[in-house]
Design a protein around this motif. Structure first.
Motif: not given
Lengths: 595, 595
Positions: B58, B61-63, B66
């Motif tokens: 997750r 996928e999102i960051y 980072q």
């Protein structure tokens, strides 16, 4: 006065009556209060069935004297210790009334302590909380009571007229006074007596974490409402996720603007208790009261559909009251001392709204979920660093996306309709263009439609929940809703998103609200027809309907491709809405059919 | 440079080599990277087996861009996207090496990217992560490898000497360079090739959330180590709780001081990823490096036993190096620009320590859990508003309590020993005086001792985990440990807590560390014998042993009841400690036996 330390003014400037409020004698816990339920037998010591009921017991143990629940209408307020006792009293009162595990307990009430109590007390007797929308018609309420087979009804005094006359189950009326003599308070007192001080340890946790927790009915625009069953496990995981994602903590104050009967308040009735924070309920959602709390009650969080922010239509039973002043447009609106997080779902926030909210210190958290299938947020728009350098208009385009899978949620896919005879779902490419249906699965997707195996099977065709929302997926895996499946407009063979058209038309400076539906067209098959409410200050268009239509069409010309431009525009005073504030496009289509 | 936005300096003042580091080609994910595993078949769409592996997918996928993991030794750093690919490579490499679901994968390494990788990669092949303490003797390591039946070993180059010579399973050595040519990196590259770019979707989530996740062995002072089995469900719930309770978020930076092999790093290897925050690993825990990170890397969180804060003894293999300078006593110590939360377990923090930490901007979060039964924190000391007006000495007495049940934990009870033949546990009264044993149950209690049904049955006698820690419970339900069951001193028929005596003796200005054990006494049965390490600056006592003893006895006289005052005091240079830094009282008893 220590009670008021967390976020509630101790100087008494707000609601002095709160200061003198005393809970009923039955609400005061005994000295040797044991805050633990019996463990179901036969489970290994390392498995505890997940159950959001655990939160209030833990909060009452750790922070007994902290303010948990404030209701400024009665007024009434409860610490965690007292509230937890009231929840226990409710549980025993339900037992005394004959409620058995698996039974449905109906609640018809506005946001108030009784509704909050029920979220915990009903679970304590292993029953199912059936929250009924107070804005429904009596015939719908009768249908839901019948279909749910509710064995007892907790009803607020303002909504007794919604009840059928031939009821065969007990009805407990709440006058919402918090005082002895109030039938609901007397019910709790009876529960306390019936308990013979056996307390929590004589109640038992549900051994099955996949048992039903809440039953909420859809407010579909067509057909009978369907009963959405969520589980204890899902409620627990969704509540924890909401506390984490919204960063609700012990020093947070959550203001109840979203109705708790709307998909169980998105599990926030439990999320706030997991966080051991404070909740404020109000019977009436009006902007002066919201702002009173914003300014005086150290509110840090609230949930609401974007319409709440901008314009909110509240139905009291059958009476429809439009409160056409939004939070950001309220005369009291000003830069806040504290930061507020607004959890927004229902439709994407516009650039205008984001800008207005941010300018007064409110940070919008854009989430997406479906009343008819989920526990509240299932996706979230996760802010990206790269947006920092964008203009608010550009940034809002990204912020309008429904984003990625929420904490504790799981699969969010956008798929093509399955080919005939196949259950295989094929994902659309991540190009931001190909349109497919959003399908979801995981622990915070509903379990089933109550007593409707056919609808359940249809909803889960292909092994995931079929949302009925059309979306695209971008390269970064974020999704953006294009339209409801049934609302897409097929114009000249092109798919025109009614949502996208609405968004562009809403950017016209004089448009307050807009809804677009397909209207049959001899040449193009369908063309968009827009229904528009003008802003109150847009008096210059008064009596100049055609001039405004030309102006809006000109506005659309620069923003929309030819096939998506509205062919017809009608200015209206009001748009037909469901009891949860969604525009009923089927009503607009009926108007069109008569044209 | 965007990569360094969250908490890592972009001006290059720290470790310029980090700026030029490039992950191996095999670490770079393909363009169309699908970040989802196959769902086990046969499960309803609303049930996803809990598994902390979900977090990294997750986050990636999102960051994706980072910074997720920084290792300043190599140096090396990875974004979530790259790290997630490396985890996938590890999974395929393990498959290629023949690892099957349920197999044990041993890791013998300091905190480093390989250990962090293994927390996710091993779960991706449904295997069990067996973390081995690098401070053990070769004979213990051999026993653990044999007992666990580990089918492959990932070992850091510095610890290969711990391996038995007659190994029949594959060994992958990590030189911890992060560069091609490093055997571990080559192993990952082989994994990538073996995957044939089948990616995540060709791997499957474990269908059983109660399957084993981690196997950590106890470092008991007596008998063979026991293998503690934790589950996927427990790890998921504990990690989420740790992220919430410690308030680790996307902008947090977690510094790895606690060894990951210590009860699986208390699930923080997953908690940080759930939060989508950043982790910094360092091979060596020394105070200058810690302070370099505190001052330059925007560290916001770390875990550690109190001994880490004050004085920490690190064993490198068999070599014992004492680093007698604590975090707060380090010359670099100063008021921090950022706030740091220190999650402290192992023993209660003293007033002195709390004061020192707070004065430089570090907030101690006192938690309690047992390596031998739990996932890390099981209780937490929850600060109360009423403490605000107390002196630090008074406040520290409350803060020293082990507190209440942690988020997602469940029952924490203090019970009398069960009567013969009975399994019924009876709680001690909540009077802060009656001593009983702490017993726990719930989702974050271990599942079992691996291949040891007898020890498991004994540990769970009565249906809860028997901690072996003696405690009292106060009226507010908080618990405070009195002593280990076996360390209590029975003097003249009174129970004297060795812990309480140690705490009082440690308040002497010249005492750095102290340990107290029972010594047989003709008249009183037993009397306390204290072993003391003086502070480095306490040179005034040099050669004046008896004078110091008198001074400390005088100090004790004002603080302890007669039966609890030490009869004997010995000044020592060093105290015998386990590989996890705990004082081995059995060694002190051996010394006494020879007196």
């Amino acid at each position: 006065m220590l009670y008021f330390r967390y976020g509630f003014p101790s100087d008494g400037q707000l609601e002095p009556a709160l200061m003198t409020f005393q809970p009923t004698p039955a609400s005061i816990p005994p000295r040797d209060n044991r805050l633990t339920l019996r463990q179901p037998s036969g489970l290994p010591p390392n498995i505890q069935p997940l159950n959001p009921l655990q939160f209030i017991l833990r909060a009452a143990e750790i922070y007994p004297n902290q303010v948990a629940l404030v209701h400024t209408d009665s007024p009434a307020w409860y610490t965690y210790s007292v509230w937890c006792q009231r929840v226990q009293n409710l549980a025993y009162a339900l037992l005394q009334a004959g409620v058995k595990p698996g039974d449905r307990v109906a609640v018809i009430a506005p946001n108030s302590p009784m509704t909050a109590d029920a979220h915990h007390g009903v679970l304590a007797v292993q029953a199912v909380l059936c929250l009924i929308n107070t804005r429904l018609k009596p015939s719908d309420v009768a249908y839901i009571l019948e279909h749910s087979g509710s064995s007892i009804i907790l009803v607020d005094h303002e909504y007794t007229h919604l009840l059928p006359s031939n009821l065969k189950v007990p009805v407990i009326v709440n006058n919402d006074t918090g005082k002895q003599g109030d039938p609901y308070e007397d019910f709790l007192t009876v529960g306390r007596k019936f308990s013979k001080e056996r307390g929590w340890p004589d109640l038992e946790y549900n051994a099955d974490e996949n048992a039903a927790a809440v039953l909420c009915y859809t407010s579909g625009t067509t057909g009978r409402p369907k009963g959405v069953i969520t589980t204890l496990r899902g409620s627990y995981l969704a509540a924890v996720a909401n506390a984490y994602e919204s960063n609700i903590r012990r020093d947070s104050t959550y203001l109840w603007i979203l109705p708790m009967f709307h998909a169980g308040g998105w599990t926030f009735p439990w999320a706030c208790v997991f966080a051991m924070g404070k909740q404020i309920t109000m019977r009436t959602v009006d902007y002066p009261t919201i702002w009173k709390h914003f300014l005086n009650s150290s509110v840090t969080h609230y949930c609401g559909a974007p319409t709440v922010q901008v314009v909110y239509t509240i139905h009291y039973g059958q009476r429809l009251t439009s409160i056409q002043i939004g939070i950001v447009n309220d005369p009291a609106a000003r830069l806040l001392k504290q930061k507020i997080s607004a959890i927004i779902a229902g439709a994407a926030p516009t650039a205008n709204l984001i800008g207005s909210l941010e300018s007064i210190g409110i940070t919008p958290i854009h989430v997406y979920g479906l009343t008819k299938s989920q526990y509240g947020p299932f996706t979230r728009n996760y802010p990206q660093d790269s947006w920092a350098k964008l203009s608010i208009e550009e940034r809002s385009k990204f912020m309008a996306r429904q984003g990625h899978s929420f904490a504790t949620a799981q699969d969010v896919r956008v798929v093509y309709p399955p080919k005939d005879g196949s259950d295989q779902l094929v994902d659309v490419p991540r190009d931001g263009k190909a349109i497919g249906e959003i399908v979801t699965r995981g622990n915070i997707v509903m379990k089933e439609y109550f007593r409707d195996p056919e609808a359940t099977a249809k909803a889960f065709r292909g092994g995931s929940f079929n949302s009925g929302d059309l979306a695209v997926m971008f390269e970064d895996g974020s999704i953006a809703i294009v339209d409801r499946q049934k609302d897409i407009i097929i114009s000249g063979g092109e798919n025109a998103s009614s949502l996208a058209i609405e968004q562009e038309l809403a950017s016209h400076p004089d448009v307050l609200e807009v809804s677009v539906v397909a209207r049959p067209h001899a040449k193009w098959g369908e063309r968009p027809h827009a229904f528009v409410i003008l802003k109150p200050h847009a008096s210059k268009w008064k009596g100049k309907h055609d001039a405004f239509v030309s102006d809006l069409k000109e506005h659309a010309k620069h923003r929309l491709p030819g096939f998506a431009r509205p062919e017809w525009i009608t200015v209206v005073e009001e748009l037909p809405k469901t009891s949860t504030g969604k525009i009923v496009k089927v009503e607009l289509r009926k108007i069109i059919a008569k044209l």
